[in-house]
Design a protein around this motif. Sequence first.
Motif, PDB file in Angstrom:
ATOM      1  N   ARG A   4      12.584  -2.756  -5.449  1.00 53.22           N
ATOM      2  CA  ARG A   4      13.982  -2.840  -5.026  1.00 53.22           C
ATOM      3  C   ARG A   4      14.894  -3.085  -6.223  1.00 53.22           C
ATOM      4  N   GLN A   5      15.817  -2.167  -6.432  1.00 51.80           N
ATOM      5  CA  GLN A   5      16.731  -2.270  -7.560  1.00 51.80           C
ATOM      6  C   GLN A   5      18.082  -2.841  -7.157  1.00 51.80           C
ATOM      7  N   SER A   6      18.542  -2.496  -5.957  1.00 49.52           N
ATOM      8  CA  SER A   6      19.847  -2.982  -5.492  1.00 49.52           C
ATOM      9  C   SER A   6      19.871  -2.999  -3.981  1.00 49.52           C
ATOM     10  N   LYS A   7      20.853  -3.669  -3.416  1.00 51.97           N
ATOM     11  CA  LYS A   7      20.998  -3.725  -1.967  1.00 51.97           C
ATOM     12  C   LYS A   7      21.342  -2.359  -1.396  1.00 51.97           C
ATOM     13  N   GLU A   8      22.111  -1.587  -2.137  1.00 56.08           N
ATOM     14  CA  GLU A   8      22.666  -0.345  -1.609  1.00 56.08           C
ATOM     15  C   GLU A   8      21.620   0.739  -1.375  1.00 56.08           C
ATOM     16  N   ASP A   9      20.622   0.844  -2.264  1.00 56.28           N
ATOM     17  CA  ASP A   9      19.692   1.970  -2.164  1.00 56.28           C
ATOM     18  C   ASP A   9      18.365   1.592  -1.503  1.00 56.28           C
ATOM     19  N   TRP A  10      18.302   0.426  -0.907  1.00 52.98           N
ATOM     20  CA  TRP A  10      17.047  -0.039  -0.296  1.00 52.98           C
ATOM     21  C   TRP A  10      17.147   0.088   1.214  1.00 52.98           C
ATOM     22  N   THR A  11      16.365   0.992   1.794  1.00 53.25           N
ATOM     23  CA  THR A  11      16.375   1.236   3.234  1.00 53.25           C
ATOM     24  C   THR A  11      15.017   0.891   3.824  1.00 53.25           C
ATOM     25  N   LEU A  12      14.934   0.842   5.140  1.00 57.30           N
ATOM     26  CA  LEU A  12      13.651   0.576   5.793  1.00 57.30           C
ATOM     27  C   LEU A  12      12.650   1.682   5.488  1.00 57.30           C
ATOM     28  N   ASP A  13      13.117   2.922   5.419  1.00 61.59           N
ATOM     29  CA  ASP A  13      12.218   4.038   5.079  1.00 61.59           C
ATOM     30  C   ASP A  13      11.655   3.882   3.671  1.00 61.59           C
ATOM     31  N   ARG A  14      12.496   3.503   2.736  1.00 58.14           N
ATOM     32  CA  ARG A  14      12.019   3.327   1.359  1.00 58.14           C
ATOM     33  C   ARG A  14      11.049   2.148   1.279  1.00 58.14           C
ATOM     34  N   TRP A  15      11.348   1.108   2.042  1.00 59.44           N
ATOM     35  CA  TRP A  15      10.461  -0.060   2.061  1.00 59.44           C
ATOM     36  C   TRP A  15       9.085   0.348   2.580  1.00 59.44           C
ATOM     37  N   SER A  16       9.069   1.081   3.688  1.00 55.00           N
ATOM     38  CA  SER A  16       7.810   1.535   4.267  1.00 55.00           C
ATOM     39  C   SER A  16       7.040   2.438   3.299  1.00 55.00           C
ATOM     40  N   ASP A  17       7.735   3.357   2.658  1.00 58.92           N
ATOM     41  CA  ASP A  17       7.082   4.258   1.695  1.00 58.92           C
ATOM     42  C   ASP A  17       6.483   3.476   0.530  1.00 58.92           C
ATOM     43  N   ALA A  18       7.203   2.450   0.085  1.00 56.16           N
ATOM     44  CA  ALA A  18       6.716   1.649  -1.036  1.00 56.16           C
ATOM     45  C   ALA A  18       5.468   0.859  -0.646  1.00 56.16           C
ATOM     46  N   VAL A  19       5.449   0.313   0.561  1.00 50.90           N
ATOM     47  CA  VAL A  19       4.265  -0.417   1.030  1.00 50.90           C
ATOM     48  C   VAL A  19       3.067   0.521   1.083  1.00 50.90           C
ATOM     49  N   ARG A  20       3.265   1.711   1.647  1.00 57.10           N
ATOM     50  CA  ARG A  20       2.171   2.672   1.739  1.00 57.10           C
ATOM     51  C   ARG A  20       1.632   3.011   0.346  1.00 57.10           C
ATOM     52  N   SER A  21       2.528   3.224  -0.594  1.00 53.64           N
ATOM     53  CA  SER A  21       2.117   3.584  -1.950  1.00 53.64           C
ATOM     54  C   SER A  21       1.295   2.477  -2.587  1.00 53.64           C
ATOM     55  N   VAL A  22       1.739   1.242  -2.447  1.00 50.82           N
ATOM     56  CA  VAL A  22       1.022   0.112  -3.051  1.00 50.82           C
ATOM     57  C   VAL A  22      -0.352  -0.065  -2.416  1.00 50.82           C
ATOM     58  N   LEU A  23      -0.435   0.055  -1.100  1.00 52.96           N
ATOM     59  CA  LEU A  23      -1.722  -0.124  -0.430  1.00 52.96           C
ATOM     60  C   LEU A  23      -2.694   1.004  -0.765  1.00 52.96           C
ATOM     61  N   GLU A  24      -2.189   2.216  -0.904  1.00 54.78           N
ATOM     62  CA  GLU A  24      -3.064   3.350  -1.221  1.00 54.78           C
ATOM     63  C   GLU A  24      -3.605   3.297  -2.645  1.00 54.78           C
ATOM     64  N   THR A  25      -2.946   2.546  -3.507  1.00 50.89           N
ATOM     65  CA  THR A  25      -3.378   2.451  -4.909  1.00 50.89           C
ATOM     66  C   THR A  25      -3.793   1.023  -5.276  1.00 50.89           C
ATOM     67  N   LEU A  26      -4.215   0.268  -4.291  1.00 53.86           N
ATOM     68  CA  LEU A  26      -4.575  -1.134  -4.497  1.00 53.86           C
ATOM     69  C   LEU A  26      -5.777  -1.240  -5.436  1.00 53.86           C
ATOM     70  N   PRO A  27      -5.662  -1.990  -6.530  1.00 55.29           N
ATOM     71  CA  PRO A  27      -6.810  -2.155  -7.439  1.00 55.29           C
ATOM     72  C   PRO A  27      -7.989  -2.814  -6.732  1.00 55.29           C
ATOM     73  N   LYS A  28      -9.188  -2.512  -7.186  1.00 55.63           N
ATOM     74  CA  LYS A  28     -10.389  -3.023  -6.527  1.00 55.63           C
ATOM     75  C   LYS A  28     -10.397  -4.550  -6.463  1.00 55.63           C
ATOM     76  N   ARG A  29      -9.960  -5.178  -7.549  1.00 48.18           N
ATOM     77  CA  ARG A  29      -9.960  -6.645  -7.575  1.00 48.18           C
ATOM     78  C   ARG A  29      -9.019  -7.210  -6.517  1.00 48.18           C
ATOM     79  N   GLN A  30      -7.864  -6.590  -6.341  1.00 44.59           N
ATOM     80  CA  GLN A  30      -6.905  -7.088  -5.361  1.00 44.59           C
ATOM     81  C   GLN A  30      -7.384  -6.801  -3.935  1.00 44.59           C
ATOM     82  N   SER A  31      -8.052  -5.691  -3.745  1.00 46.31           N
ATOM     83  CA  SER A  31      -8.660  -5.380  -2.454  1.00 46.31           C
ATOM     84  C   SER A  31      -9.687  -6.442  -2.074  1.00 46.31           C
TER      85      SER A  31
END
Length: 296
Positions: A96-123
């Motif tokens: 998240r860079q600013s209040k203006e460009d952060w939407t629920l869709d972007r939040w959801s996309d970011a969560v998906r991206s982080v979970l799909e690339t979760l390092p083995k140690r963090q998993s």
Amino acid sequence: MTLRGPADAIQYACVLEATAPKAGNVHPVARFDDLCFADFVTAAELASNELTRPATGLGDRIYELVLQTRRKTRTNVNLGIALLLGPIVFVEEKFRQSKEDWTLDRWSDAVRSVLETLPKRQSQRIAEAIATSMAGGMDGDYQPSDSSLDVESSAAEEYDIMAGMREAKDRDLIAAEYAGGFRSFFEEVVPTMQSCVNETGDLLSGIAWTHLRLLASRGDTLIARKNGAQAEQIIREQARQCCIDFEKDRNVLHIAKFDRMLREEGHRRNPGTTADFVAAALYVCLRMHELPDVTA
């Protein structure tokens, strides 16, 4: 009220969730034999600290929160909150860079991206957190068909938490969010919170109404684990009827009767998973400035 950032919003969301008089849950004037409102307040502060700890991975944050909560409260009171809020807070901090460009869709996309690339140690750390929590009802029908995905045996190195979540997605609501990139959370749960608070015109009433509507529409994993899928379906139908009756005559006696039933038999029918989703939705609403008289 002005909240200074994510840490304040986490603590406030968790305390708000515990304060609202939700059917079947702990709140300031309703406790369980082994759990009370003060435990939730303690857990809220721990969540605020551990889920925003700098220079730590997602799995490390979730594990430390569960570990510290067991040490301080001797319960797993916020395992679900840790699993839901962990990725939500982590990606906001990361992307998240600013209040203006952060939407629920972007939040959801970011969560998906982080979970799909979760390092083995963090998993592995997330799996360890679940095992450490000693959550109830994780046996019987809730054991995975593939024994390698049994999170209770996750001491083995490199447990694939996302594979485990995908395997459990049809019987566990939180696992379904991990498997689906939190899409239903952002598309269904958060809007339900927003609309319920607006409908009632009162924050605590809106939270309690959100909880009941989510229980009616989605059911509750904790109830199913402890009582079986058939019993959980009956409770879902009863919650749905409560919603219909309340919308018809605004008489809270329907909900009070339902609340008493949920608390019988040692609170085995506690809709705890639904409460976890409520806390996570409150955090998002706070951060998106969707709640009255609160700036986060």
